[in-house]
Write a protein that holds these residues in place. Structure first.
Motif, PDB file in Angstrom:
ATOM      1  N   ARG A  30     -12.573   0.733  14.281  1.00 55.74           N
ATOM      2  CA  ARG A  30     -12.572  -0.093  13.079  1.00 55.74           C
ATOM      3  C   ARG A  30     -11.183  -0.414  12.544  1.00 55.74           C
ATOM      4  NH1 ARG A  30     -14.226   3.287   7.820  1.00 55.74           N
ATOM      5  NH2 ARG A  30     -12.267   4.393   7.825  1.00 55.74           N
ATOM      6  N   MET A  45      -7.870 -10.387   5.663  1.00 55.57           N
ATOM      7  CA  MET A  45      -8.372  -9.757   4.444  1.00 55.57           C
ATOM      8  C   MET A  45      -8.631 -10.823   3.389  1.00 55.57           C
ATOM      9  SD  MET A  45      -7.216  -6.158   2.743  1.00 55.57           S
ATOM     10  CE  MET A  45      -5.496  -6.391   2.819  1.00 55.57           C
ATOM     11  N   GLU A  54       0.812  -1.216   0.000  1.00 52.34           N
ATOM     12  CA  GLU A  54       0.000   0.000   0.000  1.00 52.34           C
ATOM     13  C   GLU A  54       0.849   1.271   0.000  1.00 52.34           C
ATOM     14  OE1 GLU A  54      -3.435  -0.102  -0.512  1.00 52.34           O
ATOM     15  OE2 GLU A  54      -2.696  -2.093  -0.965  1.00 52.34           O
ATOM     16  N   GLU A  59     -15.949   2.449   5.056  1.00 53.78           N
ATOM     17  CA  GLU A  59     -15.262   1.567   4.087  1.00 53.78           C
ATOM     18  C   GLU A  59     -15.164   0.125   4.587  1.00 53.78           C
ATOM     19  OE1 GLU A  59     -11.225   2.726   3.088  1.00 53.78           O
ATOM     20  OE2 GLU A  59     -10.833   0.732   2.272  1.00 53.78           O
TER      21      GLU A  59
END
Ligand code: 4AD
Ligand code: MG
Length: 461
Positions: free
Chosen positions: A237, A244, A166, A384
């Protein structure tokens, strides 16, 4: 041992029969000649009442049992049409498998989730966490089932990597060097060539880059595993260790990616609604009164679609409501995401085509030269839940973007190579597994959907 789940599912087979069950005592009540144990055996949401009596040799021992004790009960299952519970066991024998100390921390009353977090070894014995972790388990199964039924190949991507997918620098370092007295290079820096792998390594933040490599061989793949982020965000969160799910699809664009994401979420919701009705009813009564209505409407709705630019126009008109004011170019905060999905769309919504500056290096540049083919799926209550994109498949454009961001070519050699040998259009996304479980249960803190959560300042249990 017969399980309470089997008894509920197949009651005719067990009624008036002698059976043996085992479980943990939730409560004990006794009078002079008989008593009641309420037992939870962990296989089903409901408890089982046991009636015991003074003809048993160990009657006194049973009366003195503390909550939490483990027992095995032999007896006859009888229907109790008059009572709250549909049946009970008239015990012939109660064997104490393991007694419980009088300071057992779980009482009959409702405990706060904050307190329960301090006893992560015992909280799975409560209704709340029984329901949560059964839903978590079923959700994982439903996700595998969804992808396997569609012939996606499950790929195990490594947890130790040398790259930062990322590009956010939020990695936990993996090293065997003695960091108090590390080997040094000539210019005084830590010499990672002396480290275990011969270079600096970290725990993965995402399996995507490896996933893409397998998608360029199998077409459709998915990963499902732990990922790690040293994000210093102490929120409800974010976790430092979370799971994932990352599908990657070849010969596919951003539209295909969003169709897959929507189908997957609906499939998983339906599966859990069908297979955990008792647990969802519990959440609907005690955690989130709007849960069932929301889940029902989601499986029957079409998700909304809005571009980042349109979303900013909507949000800017409401800037007075936000702590962080928005303008084009800024990253969306949870408050903005929730406003969009809860107030504007009132259902899950895909936000697409974000400015390239606020997204990762691998996303495909749109024709405008300013935005990338990204999509985030936002859901009410969380914000999200999914982040995805079409990937840059042009070698030159990818390399240029990496140079702009100062990424080292040698760290991404294989990833770049992929663009040289039969590169296809491809796309994928990452679903945050815990956020998905939060969404399915209405549980509002990520710490309460992870068996042993790892968050800033907390690595207990
Ligand atoms: O949006 P993210 O950072 O996307 C990626 O990692 C891509 N490589 C995914 C891909 O395209 N294959 O993370 C994806 C999702 C988020 O939408 C969120 O649900 C979850 O992962 N997530 C977290 N969940 C819990 N704690 C954290 N610290 C999280 N960071 C991301
Ligand atoms: Mg994201």
């Amino acid at each position: 041992l017969v399980t309470v789940r089997e008894i509920y599912r197949n009651r005719e087979a067990y009624l008036d029969k002698e059976i043996t069950v085992g479980g943990w005592v939730r409560s004990v009540r006794d009078s002079k000649t008989f008593g009641f144990l309420v037992l939870h055996d962990g296989t089903f949401f409901e408890t089982l009442q046991i009636v015991f009596h003074d003809k048993m040799d160990n009657f006194q021992e049973i009366c003195k049992l503390n909550v939490g004790a483990a027992v095995i009960v032999k007896g006859t299952l009888v229907a109790t049409p008059q009572a709250k519970q549909p049946f009970e066991i008239q015990a012939d024998e109660v064997t104490v498998e393991g007694g419980s100390a009088p300071d057992y921390p779980l009482q009959k009353k409702r405990h706060s989730v904050e307190f329960l977090r301090t006893i992560s070894h015992l909280r799975p014995r409560t209704n709340m966490f029984q329901a949560t972790f059964r839903v978590r388990s079923l959700t994982a199964y439903a996700i595998h089932k969804f992808f396997q039924e569609r012939d996606f190949v499950y790929v195990h991507t490594p947890l130790i990597t040398g790259s930062d997918c990322e590009g956010a620098g939020e990695m936990f370092q993996v090293t065997t060097l003695d960091l108090e007295n590390p080997p040094k290079t000539a210019d005084g820096k830590v010499d990672y060539t002396k480290d275990f792998f011969g270079k600096q390594t970290n725990l993965t933040v995402s399996g995507q880059l490896n996933g893409e490599m397998y998608a360029q061989a199998f077409r459709n793949i998915y990963t499902f595993g732990p990922t790690f982020r040293a994000e210093n965000s102490n929120t409800t969160r974010h976790a430092a260790e979370f799971w994932m799910i990352e599908p990657e699809i070849a010969f596919a664009d951003l539209k295909d990616d969003m169709i897959l994401a929507e189908d997957m979420l609906k499939y998983v919701i339906r599966y859990v609604m069908e297979n955990a009705p008792e647990e969802l009813a519990f959440f609907n009564s005690f955690v989130d009164k709007g849960l069932m209505e929301r889940l029902n409407s989601v499986v029957n709705s079409q998700f909304g679609h809005v571009t980042y630019t349109e979303a900013i126009e909507i949000l800017e008109k409401n800037n007075d409501k936000f702590e962080y004011k928005v303008s084009w170019g800024c990253d969306l905060q949870t408050e903005h995401e929730r406003y969009l999905t809860e107030q504007v769309f009132k259902r899950p919504v895909f936000v697409t085509d974000y400015p390239k500056e606020i997204k990762a290096f691998y996303m495909k540049l749109n024709d405008d030269g300013k935005t990338v083919a990204a999509m985030d799926c936002l859901v009410p209550g969380i914000g999200e839940i999914i982040g995805g994109s079409q990937r840059e498949d042009s070698y030159e454009k990818l390399l240029q973007r990496m140079h702009e961001l100062g990424l080292k070519e040698e760290d991404y050699r294989a990833y770049l190579d992929l663009r040289k040998y039969g590169s296809t259009r491809h796309a994928g996304f990452g679903l945050g597994f815990e956020r998905c479980v939060m969404y399915l249960t209405g549980v509002s803190n990520i710490r309460d959907v992870i068996p042993f959560p790892r968050t800033v300042g907390n690595c207990e249990g």
